[in-house]
Design a protein around this motif. Structure first.
Motif, short mmCIF file in Angstrom:
data_model
loop_
_atom_site.label_atom_id
_atom_site.label_comp_id
_atom_site.label_asym_id
_atom_site.label_seq_id
_atom_site.Cartn_x
_atom_site.Cartn_y
_atom_site.Cartn_z
N VAL A 4 0.86 -1.19 0.00
CA VAL A 4 0.00 0.00 0.00
C VAL A 4 0.89 1.23 0.00
O VAL A 4 1.62 1.49 0.98
CB VAL A 4 -0.94 0.01 1.23
CG1 VAL A 4 -1.77 1.28 1.25
CG2 VAL A 4 -1.83 -1.23 1.23
N ASP A 51 -1.93 4.59 -3.33
CA ASP A 51 -3.20 3.93 -3.04
C ASP A 51 -4.06 4.77 -2.11
O ASP A 51 -5.26 4.51 -1.98
CB ASP A 51 -2.95 2.56 -2.39
CG ASP A 51 -2.19 1.63 -3.32
OD1 ASP A 51 -2.77 1.22 -4.33
OD2 ASP A 51 -1.02 1.32 -3.03
N CYS A 52 -3.42 5.76 -1.46
CA CYS A 52 -4.16 6.62 -0.53
C CYS A 52 -3.36 7.91 -0.29
O CYS A 52 -2.13 7.90 -0.28
CB CYS A 52 -4.37 5.88 0.81
SG CYS A 52 -5.31 6.82 2.05
N VAL A 124 -8.44 1.84 1.54
CA VAL A 124 -7.73 1.24 0.41
C VAL A 124 -8.38 -0.09 0.00
O VAL A 124 -8.52 -0.39 -1.19
CB VAL A 124 -6.24 1.04 0.75
CG1 VAL A 124 -5.54 0.22 -0.35
CG2 VAL A 124 -5.57 2.39 0.90
N TYR A 127 -11.40 0.79 -1.86
CA TYR A 127 -11.01 1.39 -3.14
C TYR A 127 -10.61 0.33 -4.16
O TYR A 127 -11.07 0.33 -5.31
CB TYR A 127 -9.85 2.36 -2.89
CG TYR A 127 -9.15 2.87 -4.13
CD1 TYR A 127 -9.82 3.67 -5.05
CD2 TYR A 127 -7.81 2.57 -4.36
CE1 TYR A 127 -9.16 4.16 -6.17
CE2 TYR A 127 -7.14 3.06 -5.48
CZ TYR A 127 -7.83 3.85 -6.38
OH TYR A 127 -7.18 4.32 -7.49
N HIS A 128 -9.79 -0.64 -3.74
CA HIS A 128 -9.35 -1.70 -4.65
C HIS A 128 -10.50 -2.62 -5.04
O HIS A 128 -10.60 -3.05 -6.19
CB HIS A 128 -8.20 -2.49 -4.03
CG HIS A 128 -6.88 -1.80 -4.08
ND1 HIS A 128 -6.34 -1.32 -5.25
CD2 HIS A 128 -5.99 -1.48 -3.08
CE1 HIS A 128 -5.16 -0.76 -4.99
NE2 HIS A 128 -4.94 -0.83 -3.69
#
Length: 378
Positions: A4, A51-52, A124, A127-128
């Motif tokens: 991540v 990713d964030c 995350v 989100y993924h």
């Protein structure tokens, strides 16, 4: 979920260093890059795909909300957590309204980093998952739209069926616009007669709970169309909720096949007028076809004759003669032989057989035609 990557933006360099160290300790998957301003953060986004994003609110120049708006202009779904020492309901509300994924107020002590790590992990993961779902839907949509077959997605309702979705091939095969199908029942979209044929097949698919294949002729704006169809049920919790209908237009092929069937009937009728037995075999001597006289003489039916060896129609002592004749015709193209057929009565009768080879379109030998003339009539 693998590694991540996190972008932490805060003008307090000591805090960003501490936050990066603590987050990476909390979760070994985390890798944190830092930026001292929103401007630097935006520059990093040109080459870095985190990713964030974790961002402070009060920063010189561009504040956290303005940074969020700039990020959202290019990355509408990227997790963005506002992590700020200045807290109020108004700021939290503004952040969420601007598209922040989460809002967390800075506290004293290290426990807040446990909470921040959890918020990052949750954001995350979601989100993924959503990204993968979007990509899967896009892939299916591309396959659906670009399929060579016409594709319909049909909802199964309590009292019937309703078209939910179609690809462009459907309009090509039927002449019906998408707006004339989607949201409508088969009767509304296709008319009573067509609807009866379609709904009947759909009901059968629902009842059987398995893919069914069928051919149906429907009247469309482009004319009468012969559809070759596969209808597959989609079940959920044991109930059929939808049907995937894949079909293609085989009107021209069907017409050709129908013409061929008609020609075969005419040829068969012509062969059946012969008073002499006629047999057609493949290159191995297996019977592919007989005329009516051949069946009458031997006592066979079309079903019992086709697939057997031609030599089975002769007494044991004549079979070698017929085998030699077949080999000779395959080698030279034609031959004549006298041999006795075994009759339906159990007796035998001599025939003079003319054996000719048959060729396919590439002039390869495809089989033999064997025509018998009663030797007792000569």
């Amino acid at each position: 979920m693998g590694g991540v990557d996190i972008l932490h933006v805060d003008d307090d360099k000591g805090l960003t260093s501490l936050t990066a160290d603590l987050l990476e300790r909390k979760d070994s998957r985390f890798s944190v890059k830092t930026a001292a301003s929103a401007t630097e953060g935006l520059q990093l986004l040109d080459d870095f795909s985190p990713d964030c994003i974790v961002s402070d609110f009060e920063m010189p120049g561009t504040d956290g909300l303005e940074f969020l708006q700039a990020v959202r202009a290019e990355h509408s779904k990227l997790p963005f957590i506002l992590f700020t020492g200045r807290g109020s309901e108004e700021i939290a509300s503004d952040a969420i309204s601007a598209g922040a994924t989460d809002y967390l107020q800075k506290q004293s002590g290290t426990d807040q980093y446990e909470l921040l790590a959890n918020r990052i992990d949750n954001a995350v993961t979601r989100y993924h998952s959503e990204k993968q779902l979007r990509e899967t839907k896009e892939e299916y949509a591309a396959v659906f739209e670009n399929a060579r077959n016409g594709l319909l997605l049909v909802d199964v309702e309590q009292d019937g069926f309703r078209f939910r979705r179609c690809n462009s091939r459907v309009s090509e095969f039927t002449g019906l616009a998408e707006s004339e199908l989607i949201g409508k029942t088969p009767r509304e979209a296709l008319g009573d007669e067509n609807a009866r044929a379609v709904a009947g097949a759909y009901r059968k698919c629902v009842a059987m709970r398995e893919t069914i294949s069928y051919t149906v002729t429907l009247t469309h704006p482009v004319g009468d169309v012969v559809h070759e169809v596969n209808t597959t049920p989609i079940t959920r919790d044991g109930e059929v909720e939808q049907l995937v209908v894949a079909f293609t237009d085989i009107t021209e092929r069907y017409a050709r096949e129908q013409k061929l069937r008609e020609e075969r009937v005419v040829i068969q009728q012509a062969l059946d007028t012969l008073d002499e037995p006629l047999f057609v075999t493949d290159t191995h001597g297996s019977l592919k076809h007989c005329n009516r006289r051949a069946l009458e003489v031997t006592g066979h039916t079309e079903q019992t004759a086709v697939g057997t060896s031609i030599t089975d129609l002769f007494p044991d002592d004549e079979r070698e003669t017929m085998t030699d004749a077949i080999d000779d015709a395959l080698r030279t193209g034609r031959t004549t032989v006298t041999a006795s057929l075994r009759l339906d009565s159990g007796q035998r009768r001599p025939y003079e057989f003319r054996v000719h080879s048959l060729t396919d379109l590439d002039n390869n030998i495809a089989g033999l035609v064997i025509l018998g003339h009663d030797a007792l009539d000569t």
